[in-house]
Enzyme design. Structure first.
Site, PDB file in Angstrom:
ATOM      1  N   HIS A 101      -5.555   3.131   1.173  1.00  0.00           N
ATOM      2  CA  HIS A 101      -4.999   4.102   1.336  1.00  0.00           C
ATOM      3  C   HIS A 101      -5.608   4.671   2.491  1.00  0.00           C
ATOM      4  O   HIS A 101      -5.895   5.647   2.921  1.00  0.00           O
ATOM      5  CB  HIS A 101      -4.860   4.881   0.340  1.00  0.00           C
TER       6      HIS A 101
ATOM      7  N   ASP B  58       0.432  -0.969  -0.280  1.00  0.00           N
ATOM      8  CA  ASP B  58       0.162  -0.147   0.044  1.00  0.00           C
ATOM      9  C   ASP B  58       1.013   1.364  -0.341  1.00  0.00           C
ATOM     10  O   ASP B  58       1.351   1.364   1.108  1.00  0.00           O
ATOM     11  CB  ASP B  58      -0.744   0.413   0.877  1.00  0.00           C
ATOM     12  N   HIS B  59       0.991   1.923  -1.134  1.00  0.00           N
ATOM     13  CA  HIS B  59       2.378   3.078  -1.359  1.00  0.00           C
ATOM     14  C   HIS B  59       2.600   3.921  -0.085  1.00  0.00           C
ATOM     15  O   HIS B  59       3.189   4.951  -0.467  1.00  0.00           O
ATOM     16  CB  HIS B  59       2.493   2.884  -2.663  1.00  0.00           C
TER      17      HIS B  59
END
Ligand code: BG6
Length: 523
Positions: free
Chosen positions: A277, A214-215
């Protein structure tokens, strides 16, 4: 907490282990964290993510001296490429997207470990060739059998790729080495598919060797939420229902869907970014202090929050979905969603979503968390605004405080990374008038150190086996449990509300907050 979540905590959250086993302590965080002998295999290497983010991140890590000398990068795709063609593509991508300056000697060193394997995911010969390539790299580059397999491919291929890795012995590390799977979102499209996906991946790789990207968790400002909350004494005493009126989490983008119609249509904004996010941002904003920064301790706290999230009963009043229409952005005319190439002209996919959530625990009971996201909004900004209650009594003439809003602490995730505190101050002059002012912390002004790009940080963590910034499978499943009923409601109830590109979303989103006596921030 749901039964599932408590089972999961017992099953997975081995806090005692984290506490007494010094070998698993992440160690002194001030020392440069350099990856040991290792390599990375990227599936889907010809895709956008790989060219824009992964390849440049690998180069930047090498350039910062954080990769071992023999680090190897293997690309796997259908293209009819030789190793040299692949190296050329990496070279071009690095020149265009890397954040650190190009240095020939670093490039030459990295290029020595680049290989390309051509094939389809059904192709047994290609996976045999991959096995041989890895063995060759172990000898030529000293990678020690340590490889991470990065699945930058559409999720429908995940089961096939991990199965092939298993069947060709690639998931089994040689003695003393490791093999890891790195999975890009989306992790399924609902709870059921996420469970199936997790089951397949876990049947091949041990749980601790699965890294879900999950950047947002790789972003410096997101990690700073933990520092802000738990390294200071001034925020925590007021970080609760006694002082906080509500929390707004916004992830606004000015871009449309670009060339991603195939992925986006049918998925929509809530599945694309709220499930992952935004719920991660909510969890970090709301968690209790973890016992340590061991991954399992942090996951335990995040899971407690996610499993305490409640969706409102009346979803029609407290959620909104929208879809952008033709409009103007930055002086340019832009297409509406339904006119974009590859989109079904009757599509009801949401490109905007706003939801109200509550967290049923002692700290947050009754405090709404409003989450919103959208494409083609006024501007690109991600922020978390903790909005405080008004002072219980204002000992001024009412005219003195007409322009006084609510105090707020705003964590600016991007761009203009930093933190803003908003509070009332006397307006200079002979009369008493109070107006809102802002106190700002900006990364660029306070630090000379530069932030690594999210993917740099995350790839390094994969190679180091540090799972702190990766959602575990239970978090993914808890997040789907929150979103599934909302999606089901939307499916049954009409179309998304239209909003003109370049605005802040449909009027219905403003009405949703107005009903609660509140309004969205215009960042
Ligand atoms: C991705 C979404 O996860 O995040 C995209 O799939 C979105 O739709 C992107 O554009 C935004 O990332 P960032 O880092 O630019 O905020």
């Amino acid at each position: 907490m749901s039964e599932d979540a408590s089972e999961v905590l017992e099953e997975e959250t081995d806090l005692v282990d984290a506490w007494i086993n010094p070998l698993r302590d992440p160690g002194d965080r001030r020392l440069p964290r350099i990856a040991g002998p290792s390599g990375l295999v990227i599936f889907g290497v010809t895709g956008d993510l790989s060219r824009k983010k992964l390849m440049p991140a690998v180069y930047d890590l090498a350039n910062r001296g954080l990769l071992p000398p023999g680090f190897s990068l293997v690309g796997f795709a259908r293209r009819d490429w030789e190793d040299e063609d692949f190296a050329q593509v990496v070279h071009d991508s690095v020149k265009e997207h890397a954040r650190t300056p190009f240095r020939e000697e670093v490039w030459q060193q990295l290029a020595k470990g680049m290989r390309f394997v051509q094939g389809e995911f059904v192709d047994d010969d290609a996976f045999e060739k991959l096995r041989e390539t890895i063995e060759e790299l172990d000898k030529a580059q000293g990678t020690g059998g340590n490889f991470a397999f990065y699945l930058s491919v559409p999720p429908k291929f995940f089961p096939q790729v991990v199965q092939q890795l298993k069947e060709h012995g690639l998931a089994d590390p040689p003695k003393g080495a490791w093999r890891r799977a790195v999975i890009e979102k989306p992790f399924g499209h609902d709870l059921q598919s996420a469970k199936e996906l997790n089951a397949v991946v876990h049947s091949v790789f041990p749980r601790d060797e699965v890294f879900r990207i999950d950047h947002y968790l790789g972003k410096e400002t997101v990690q700073n939420i933990l520092a802000l909350r738990f390294a200071n004494s001034m925020f925590e005493p007021i970080w609760n229902r006694s002082y906080v009126d509500h929390v707004q989490i916004t992830m606004a983008e000015d871009i449309g869907i670009g060339g991603r119609a195939g992925y986006y249509d049918g998925i929509g904004s809530a599945r694309d970014v709220i499930q992952n996010h935004l719920l991660q941002l909510l969890a970090l904003t709301a968690i209790e202090e973890p016992a340590s920064f061991h991954p399992k301790a942090l996951v335990a706290e995040k899971l407690k929050v996610l499993s305490a999230v409640r969706i409102p009963k009346d979803l029609g009043r407290h959620t909104v979905r929208g879809q952008y229409t033709h409009g103007w952005q930055g002086g340019e005319e832009v297409l509406g969603y339904l006119e974009e190439e590859g989109i079904d002209p009757k599509s009801t996919t949401d490109t905007f979503a706003a939801v109200k959530l509550e967290i049923n625990n002692r700290r947050w009971a009754g405090v709404p968390f409003y989450l919103r996201t959208g494409k083609r909004l006024g501007r690109r900004v991600t922020e978390i605004a903790v909005v405080f209650q008004r002072a219980p009594y204002l000992p001024f003439d009412s005219s003195a405080t007409e322009e006084l809003g609510q105090n707020a602490l705003v964590i600016r995730v991007q761009p203009d990374e930093g933190v803003t505190m908003r509070f009332g101050s006397k307006v200079p002059g002979t009369s008493m008038e109070v107006r809102d002012v802002s106190m700002d912390f900006a990364y660029g002004e306070s630090f000379t150190e530069s932030s690594p790009e999210a993917y740099e940080r995350l790839i390094l963590d994969v190679l180091l086996g540090d799972a702190n910034l990766f959602p575990r499978h239970q978090e993914v499943e808890e997040s789907w449990k929150i979103l599934d009923p909302i999606e089901a409601y939307w499916d049954k109830h009409g179309k998304p509300a239209p909003y003109e590109s370049g605005t802040w979303g449909p009027a219905e989103a403003d009405e949703m907050l107005a009903r609660d006596g509140r309004s969205w921030r215009r960042p």
